[in-house]
Design a protein around this motif. Structure first.
Motif, PDB file in Angstrom:
ATOM      1  N   TYR A  50      10.910 -33.445  26.274  1.00  0.00           N
ATOM      2  CA  TYR A  50      11.190 -32.373  25.313  1.00  0.00           C
ATOM      3  C   TYR A  50      10.075 -32.221  24.276  1.00  0.00           C
ATOM      4  N   MET A  51       9.293 -33.273  24.080  1.00  0.00           N
ATOM      5  CA  MET A  51       8.233 -33.233  23.070  1.00  0.00           C
ATOM      6  C   MET A  51       7.183 -32.178  23.389  1.00  0.00           C
ATOM      7  N   ARG A  52       7.031 -31.842  24.674  1.00  0.00           N
ATOM      8  CA  ARG A  52       6.085 -30.781  25.033  1.00  0.00           C
ATOM      9  C   ARG A  52       6.491 -29.468  24.368  1.00  0.00           C
ATOM     10  N   GLY A  53       7.783 -29.198  24.311  1.00  0.00           N
ATOM     11  CA  GLY A  53       8.248 -27.986  23.654  1.00  0.00           C
ATOM     12  C   GLY A  53       7.971 -27.974  22.165  1.00  0.00           C
ATOM     13  N   ARG A  54       8.013 -29.162  21.546  1.00  0.00           N
ATOM     14  CA  ARG A  54       7.753 -29.240  20.100  1.00  0.00           C
ATOM     15  C   ARG A  54       6.284 -28.991  19.774  1.00  0.00           C
ATOM     16  N   MET A  55       5.415 -29.126  20.783  1.00  0.00           N
ATOM     17  CA  MET A  55       3.994 -28.863  20.571  1.00  0.00           C
ATOM     18  C   MET A  55       3.689 -27.372  20.575  1.00  0.00           C
ATOM     19  N   SER A  56       4.633 -26.589  21.044  1.00  0.00           N
ATOM     20  CA  SER A  56       4.467 -25.139  21.132  1.00  0.00           C
ATOM     21  C   SER A  56       5.160 -24.458  19.963  1.00  0.00           C
ATOM     22  N   ASP A  57       4.648 -23.299  19.565  1.00  0.00           N
ATOM     23  CA  ASP A  57       5.317 -22.542  18.500  1.00  0.00           C
ATOM     24  C   ASP A  57       6.168 -21.411  19.061  1.00  0.00           C
ATOM     25  N   ALA A  58       6.424 -21.448  20.373  1.00  0.00           N
ATOM     26  CA  ALA A  58       7.311 -20.453  20.978  1.00  0.00           C
ATOM     27  C   ALA A  58       8.731 -20.656  20.467  1.00  0.00           C
ATOM     28  N   LYS A  59       9.500 -19.602  20.422  1.00  0.00           N
ATOM     29  CA  LYS A  59      10.874 -19.665  19.939  1.00  0.00           C
ATOM     30  C   LYS A  59      11.683 -20.623  20.798  1.00  0.00           C
ATOM     31  N   SER A  60      12.408 -21.523  20.152  1.00  0.00           N
ATOM     32  CA  SER A  60      13.186 -22.519  20.871  1.00  0.00           C
ATOM     33  C   SER A  60      14.383 -22.925  20.024  1.00  0.00           C
ATOM     34  N   TYR A  61      15.117 -23.933  20.509  1.00  0.00           N
ATOM     35  CA  TYR A  61      16.301 -24.394  19.797  1.00  0.00           C
ATOM     36  C   TYR A  61      15.964 -25.305  18.626  1.00  0.00           C
ATOM     37  N   ALA A  62      14.700 -25.696  18.489  1.00  0.00           N
ATOM     38  CA  ALA A  62      14.286 -26.583  17.404  1.00  0.00           C
ATOM     39  C   ALA A  62      12.921 -26.140  16.891  1.00  0.00           C
ATOM     40  N   ALA A  63      12.640 -26.456  15.646  1.00  0.00           N
ATOM     41  CA  ALA A  63      11.377 -26.061  15.037  1.00  0.00           C
ATOM     42  C   ALA A  63      10.225 -26.840  15.655  1.00  0.00           C
ATOM     43  N   PRO A  64       9.050 -26.207  15.787  1.00  0.00           N
ATOM     44  CA  PRO A  64       7.897 -26.913  16.345  1.00  0.00           C
ATOM     45  C   PRO A  64       7.304 -27.886  15.347  1.00  0.00           C
ATOM     46  N   VAL A  65       6.560 -28.858  15.865  1.00  0.00           N
ATOM     47  CA  VAL A  65       5.771 -29.732  15.004  1.00  0.00           C
ATOM     48  C   VAL A  65       4.645 -28.890  14.400  1.00  0.00           C
ATOM     49  N   PRO A  66       4.446 -28.922  13.089  1.00  0.00           N
ATOM     50  CA  PRO A  66       3.353 -28.141  12.506  1.00  0.00           C
ATOM     51  C   PRO A  66       1.993 -28.743  12.855  1.00  0.00           C
ATOM     52  N   ILE A  67       0.973 -27.914  12.887  1.00  0.00           N
ATOM     53  CA  ILE A  67      -0.369 -28.428  13.090  1.00  0.00           C
ATOM     54  C   ILE A  67      -0.698 -29.390  11.944  1.00  0.00           C
ATOM     55  N   GLY A  68      -1.163 -30.565  12.292  1.00  0.00           N
ATOM     56  CA  GLY A  68      -1.428 -31.606  11.299  1.00  0.00           C
ATOM     57  C   GLY A  68      -0.227 -32.462  10.978  1.00  0.00           C
ATOM     58  N   GLY A  69       0.922 -32.177  11.621  1.00  0.00           N
ATOM     59  CA  GLY A  69       2.129 -32.968  11.397  1.00  0.00           C
ATOM     60  C   GLY A  69       2.230 -34.132  12.358  1.00  0.00           C
ATOM     61  N   VAL A  70       3.001 -35.141  11.976  1.00  0.00           N
ATOM     62  CA  VAL A  70       3.248 -36.292  12.853  1.00  0.00           C
ATOM     63  C   VAL A  70       4.074 -35.844  14.047  1.00  0.00           C
ATOM     64  N   MET A  71       3.632 -36.190  15.250  1.00  0.00           N
ATOM     65  CA  MET A  71       4.409 -35.884  16.441  1.00  0.00           C
ATOM     66  C   MET A  71       5.795 -36.509  16.316  1.00  0.00           C
ATOM     67  N   GLU A  72       6.801 -35.738  16.658  1.00  0.00           N
ATOM     68  CA  GLU A  72       8.156 -36.234  16.456  1.00  0.00           C
ATOM     69  C   GLU A  72       8.640 -37.047  17.635  1.00  0.00           C
ATOM     70  N   GLY A  73       9.604 -37.921  17.355  1.00  0.00           N
ATOM     71  CA  GLY A  73      10.168 -38.736  18.412  1.00  0.00           C
ATOM     72  C   GLY A  73      11.135 -39.770  17.887  1.00  0.00           C
ATOM     73  N   GLY A  74      12.019 -40.215  18.758  1.00  0.00           N
ATOM     74  CA  GLY A  74      12.964 -41.260  18.411  1.00  0.00           C
ATOM     75  C   GLY A  74      12.286 -42.618  18.380  1.00  0.00           C
ATOM     76  N   THR A  75      12.736 -43.462  17.477  1.00  0.00           N
ATOM     77  CA  THR A  75      12.111 -44.767  17.288  1.00  0.00           C
ATOM     78  C   THR A  75      13.156 -45.844  17.023  1.00  0.00           C
ATOM     79  N   VAL A  76      12.793 -47.065  17.375  1.00  0.00           N
ATOM     80  CA  VAL A  76      13.536 -48.243  16.951  1.00  0.00           C
ATOM     81  C   VAL A  76      12.646 -48.967  15.948  1.00  0.00           C
ATOM     82  N   ALA A  77      13.191 -49.276  14.788  1.00  0.00           N
ATOM     83  CA  ALA A  77      12.365 -49.795  13.708  1.00  0.00           C
ATOM     84  C   ALA A  77      13.031 -50.977  13.017  1.00  0.00           C
TER      85      ALA A  77
END
Length: 338
Positions: A50-77
């Motif tokens: 799904y992260m490929r979709g976040r790299m695009s600014d095409a209309k989708s069900y979730a907002a895209p990652v902005p240019i210069g933003g941290v790539m989004e993703g689930g993490t265990v911390a």
């Protein structure tokens, strides 16, 4: 107090397949956590299609990652410092901190992970979003019944492998589709599918028809492309098709060549009374407790097995993600960050 976080940023939006040039890696100083916030050290990062979709600014069900933003993703911390009564240093939590080594997060956005229940990486795998995607999509939309045939592509991945195993638990036949001899072998020998097929085979469509002599009752769609072309003629009356992804199309820059096949699809939807339903896992958030209870028990009982593909080092995340979109991973792809 400040902490340096290694971060993978979206440097540019890809046109077609992502490349290394679409990412940049920087070191950033994080502020100290504020009221009801915690400082996290990321242990594992989940890489998902799904992260490929976040790299695009095409209309989708979730907002895209902005240019210069941290790539989004689930993490265990791991909690390093805490200004919250809910968490203390050393706690392991599920967060959505993205592609970075450290993060400051609001306590309300975190969920504790029990490190004694299972390896903590499973919180972003079989006991996390991918596992819940399989569980909710198959059982809520697919509704497999004993004796029915369930087909799933990308079947050695974290979603597909769980789909097939849950189908078996519910008494259905499970036919898995994967790419390459090693993956096909694992479908039957490791994950317990009834049949494993290679979508790269020149006889794939005929092989699928032979494997499904009574047709297909449930097709769990997460690939699209030529796999769905082979599946469509075999769908039975009242077949159910949970649609959770179409990875074969994620890098497409134009419509595929050839005739428009939408009329054929719509005719089959009508005449066969097919139920095609797209879904996002958060649609079924109210099932999270039931999912965790059932999946945990199935793992303990050996009814569900899982495989992880672990990449060591955050700097390797871009290359690993590019490989994921080409099917190079074998199992749930996670990055061991720290």
């Amino acid at each position: 107090m400040t902490t340096t976080s290694r971060q993978v940023l979206l440097a540019s939006r890809p046109h077609g397949e992502p490349t290394a040039a679409n990412f940049s890696i920087v070191d950033t100083q994080l502020p100290a956590p504020g009221p009801d916030q915690v400082l996290l050290k990321i242990r594992y990062l989940s890489l998902d299609p799904y992260m490929r979709g976040r790299m695009s600014d095409a209309k989708s069900y979730a907002a895209p990652v902005p240019i210069g933003g941290v790539m989004e993703g689930g993490t265990v911390a791991e909690v390093v410092a805490s200004n919250s009564e809910r968490f203390r240093p050393g706690d392991i939590v599920l967060s959505h901190s993205g592609w970075q080594s450290h993060a400051v997060a609001d306590a309300k956005d975190l969920r504790k992970v029990d490190p004694t229940a299972a390896p903590i990486s499973t919180a972003v795998g079989v006991l996390g979003m991918p596992g819940m995607t399989a569980y909710t999509g198959l059982l809520t939309i697919g509704q497999p019944k004993p004796g029915e045939t369930v087909v799933v592509a990308a079947a050695t991945g974290p979603v597909g492998s769980a789909v097939g195993q849950i189908a078996k638990i519910k008494g259905a036949r499970a036919v898995g589709i994967a790419g390459g001899a090693d993956k096909v072998k694992a479908l039957t020998e490791e994950f317990g599918f009834d049949v494993g097929l290679d979508h790269r085979s020149p006889t794939f469509a005929a092989d699928l028809k032979k494997a499904c002599p009574d047709g297909i009752d449930v097709y769990f769609e997460n690939v699209g492309g030529h796999v769905f072309d082979a599946v469509l003629p075999l769908l039975n009356f009242f077949a159910r098709v949970p649609v959770c992804g179409v990875i074969a199309q994620y890098n497409a820059t134009s419509l595929p060549d050839g005739p428009d096949r939408l009329p054929l699809l719509m005719r089959d939807v009508l005449t066969k009374r097919l139920n095609l339903r797209g879904f996002i896992v958060r649609d079924f958030a109210d099932q999270s407790k039931a999912f965790f209870t059932d999946m945990s028990q199935w793992i303990r009982e050996g009814k569900v097995k899982y495989r992880e593909d672990v990449v060591d080092g955050l700097d390797k995340a871009p290359e690993a993600f590019i490989g994921l979109l080409k099917g190079r991973n074998f199992g749930k792809l996670v990055v061991k960050v720290g």
